[in-house]
Design a protein around this motif. Structure first.
Motif, PDB file in Angstrom:
ATOM      1  N   PRO A  57       1.516  -7.060   5.601  1.00 51.17           N
ATOM      2  CA  PRO A  57       0.486  -6.365   4.835  1.00 51.17           C
ATOM      3  C   PRO A  57       0.766  -4.873   4.676  1.00 51.17           C
ATOM      4  O   PRO A  57       1.441  -4.267   5.509  1.00 51.17           O
ATOM      5  N   TRP A  58       0.275  -4.307   3.573  1.00 47.28           N
ATOM      6  CA  TRP A  58       0.230  -2.845   3.453  1.00 47.28           C
ATOM      7  C   TRP A  58      -1.231  -2.438   3.303  1.00 47.28           C
ATOM      8  O   TRP A  58      -2.080  -3.253   2.926  1.00 47.28           O
ATOM      9  N   PHE A  59      -1.519  -1.185   3.645  1.00 53.12           N
ATOM     10  CA  PHE A  59      -2.905  -0.735   3.742  1.00 53.12           C
ATOM     11  C   PHE A  59      -3.142   0.517   2.897  1.00 53.12           C
ATOM     12  O   PHE A  59      -2.268   1.390   2.802  1.00 53.12           O
ATOM     13  N   LYS A  60      -4.325   0.575   2.308  1.00 52.57           N
ATOM     14  CA  LYS A  60      -4.708   1.729   1.502  1.00 52.57           C
ATOM     15  C   LYS A  60      -4.952   2.937   2.411  1.00 52.57           C
ATOM     16  O   LYS A  60      -4.958   2.827   3.639  1.00 52.57           O
ATOM     17  N   LEU A  61      -5.176   4.076   1.803  1.00 51.86           N
ATOM     18  CA  LEU A  61      -5.358   5.303   2.580  1.00 51.86           C
ATOM     19  C   LEU A  61      -6.574   5.232   3.489  1.00 51.86           C
ATOM     20  O   LEU A  61      -6.611   5.893   4.540  1.00 51.86           O
TER      21      LEU A  61
ATOM     22  N   GLY B 161       2.592  -8.134  -3.644  1.00 50.80           N
ATOM     23  CA  GLY B 161       1.519  -8.566  -4.519  1.00 50.80           C
ATOM     24  C   GLY B 161       0.180  -8.455  -3.832  1.00 50.80           C
ATOM     25  O   GLY B 161       0.080  -7.941  -2.708  1.00 50.80           O
ATOM     26  N   PRO B 162      -0.871  -8.946  -4.490  1.00 51.30           N
ATOM     27  CA  PRO B 162      -2.211  -8.884  -3.896  1.00 51.30           C
ATOM     28  C   PRO B 162      -2.326  -9.808  -2.696  1.00 51.30           C
ATOM     29  O   PRO B 162      -1.735 -10.886  -2.667  1.00 51.30           O
TER      30      PRO B 162
ATOM     31  N   GLU C  36       4.666 -11.406 -14.613  1.00 50.50           N
ATOM     32  CA  GLU C  36       4.529 -12.337 -13.492  1.00 50.50           C
ATOM     33  C   GLU C  36       5.892 -12.526 -12.833  1.00 50.50           C
ATOM     34  O   GLU C  36       6.912 -12.624 -13.510  1.00 50.50           O
ATOM     35  N   ARG C  37       5.911 -12.565 -11.510  1.00 48.20           N
ATOM     36  CA  ARG C  37       7.180 -12.648 -10.789  1.00 48.20           C
ATOM     37  C   ARG C  37       7.098 -13.679  -9.678  1.00 48.20           C
ATOM     38  O   ARG C  37       6.072 -13.825  -9.016  1.00 48.20           O
ATOM     39  N   ARG C  38       8.192 -14.388  -9.474  1.00 53.65           N
ATOM     40  CA  ARG C  38       8.296 -15.356  -8.381  1.00 53.65           C
ATOM     41  C   ARG C  38       9.507 -14.998  -7.521  1.00 53.65           C
ATOM     42  O   ARG C  38      10.548 -14.639  -8.046  1.00 53.65           O
ATOM     43  N   PHE C  39       9.311 -15.125  -6.220  1.00 51.46           N
ATOM     44  CA  PHE C  39      10.361 -14.772  -5.261  1.00 51.46           C
ATOM     45  C   PHE C  39      10.426 -15.870  -4.216  1.00 51.46           C
ATOM     46  O   PHE C  39       9.394 -16.270  -3.654  1.00 51.46           O
ATOM     47  N   ARG C  40      11.632 -16.374  -3.942  1.00 59.98           N
ATOM     48  CA  ARG C  40      11.801 -17.457  -2.983  1.00 59.98           C
ATOM     49  C   ARG C  40      12.865 -17.081  -1.948  1.00 59.98           C
ATOM     50  O   ARG C  40      13.830 -16.381  -2.267  1.00 59.98           O
ATOM     51  N   VAL C  41      12.665 -17.582  -0.735  1.00 59.94           N
ATOM     52  CA  VAL C  41      13.649 -17.396   0.334  1.00 59.94           C
ATOM     53  C   VAL C  41      13.981 -18.762   0.927  1.00 59.94           C
ATOM     54  O   VAL C  41      13.082 -19.556   1.222  1.00 59.94           O
ATOM     55  N   PHE C  42      15.286 -19.023   1.101  1.00 60.32           N
ATOM     56  CA  PHE C  42      15.761 -20.266   1.697  1.00 60.32           C
ATOM     57  C   PHE C  42      16.581 -19.941   2.941  1.00 60.32           C
ATOM     58  O   PHE C  42      17.360 -18.985   2.959  1.00 60.32           O
TER      59      PHE C  42
ATOM     60  N   ASP D 219       4.276 -15.533  -5.278  1.00 60.30           N
ATOM     61  CA  ASP D 219       3.884 -15.748  -6.685  1.00 60.30           C
ATOM     62  C   ASP D 219       3.027 -14.543  -7.069  1.00 60.30           C
ATOM     63  O   ASP D 219       1.847 -14.479  -6.728  1.00 60.30           O
ATOM     64  N   ILE D 220       3.635 -13.582  -7.754  1.00 62.25           N
ATOM     65  CA  ILE D 220       2.960 -12.326  -8.059  1.00 62.25           C
ATOM     66  C   ILE D 220       2.404 -12.387  -9.480  1.00 62.25           C
ATOM     67  O   ILE D 220       3.163 -12.591 -10.432  1.00 62.25           O
TER      68      ILE D 220
END
Length: 209
Positions: free
Chosen positions: A87-91, A118-119, A185-191, A205-206
């Motif tokens: 996770p990333w965090f807002k100010l 992504g969200p 829209e973007r998809r990212f996969r790791v194997f 899935d962004i």
């Protein structure tokens, strides 16, 4: 052999690099830290793919940087390539979303080659210590973890709006790919190699911005 193993164990991990990267964002500025830790061929998304060095060139740091921490780290058998996510965090400290960073190590220096996110769906992971998942070293990884797409014909290349990329660890036990649609829209996969086959261990899935 024993000396080599001891040196490998003493080398900083991708989790260490992620924490150092996040600390630098607070210490020297958010985009300055991104430039410091980026590989020469690192990729970011705007939302289409962009070379990080071009995107970050001359970019002014915000008055205060966001914060983030790794929750999971997927690591190749040889320990020289990893994919971190968390996770990333807002100010104000509230959850802002999640990040995914691909890291590669040369000698003792880590550099990121992919940065996206992504969200956040649901709550941020509560664990304060990153969980490390390592590819299995037994068995011979048979080849590319991600099969490259067939080449486009000249006609398709002129009309296809998507862009995509892929990468893998030197020992072929960890691989990833990404694809961006025209909408952003973007998809990212790791194997990752599990000793018998390649297993998908991460999927982002962004949605479009």
């Amino acid at each position: 052999m024993i000396t080599a193993l001891l040196l490998a164990a003493a080398a900083p991990t991708a989790v260490d690099a992620e924490y150092a990267f996040a600390r630098d964002a607070q210490r020297i500025g958010q985009w300055t830290a991104f430039r410091k830790w980026a590989d020469r061929d690192a990729v970011m998304f705007t939302p289409q793919a962009a070379w990080a060095q071009n995107f970050l060139a001359g970019k002014k740091d915000p008055p205060k940087a966001i914060t983030w921490r790794p929750a999971h780290s997927f690591v190749s058998c040889d320990g020289r390539t990893a994919v971190n996510t968390g996770p990333w965090f807002k100010l104000d400290g509230s959850a802002g979303g999640y990040f995914t960073t691909v890291w590669q190590r040369a000698a003792r220096d880590w550099r990121w080659v992919y940065d996206g996110g992504g969200p956040l769906r649901g709550r941020a992971p509560a664990a304060r210590k990153a969980m490390v998942h390592r590819a299995v070293c037994r068995g011979r990884a048979p080849g590319a973890p991600v099969i490259p797409p067939p080449p486009l014909t000249p006609k398709q290349a002129r009309k296809t709006p998507e862009d995509n990329g892929r990468g893998e660890s030197a020992d072929k036990t960890l691989g990833w790919d990404w694809k961006v649609e025209k909408s952003g829209e973007r998809r990212f996969r790791v194997f990752m190699w599990n000793g018998i086959r390649y297993e998908q261990v991460l999927y982002n899935d962004i949605p479009p911005p």
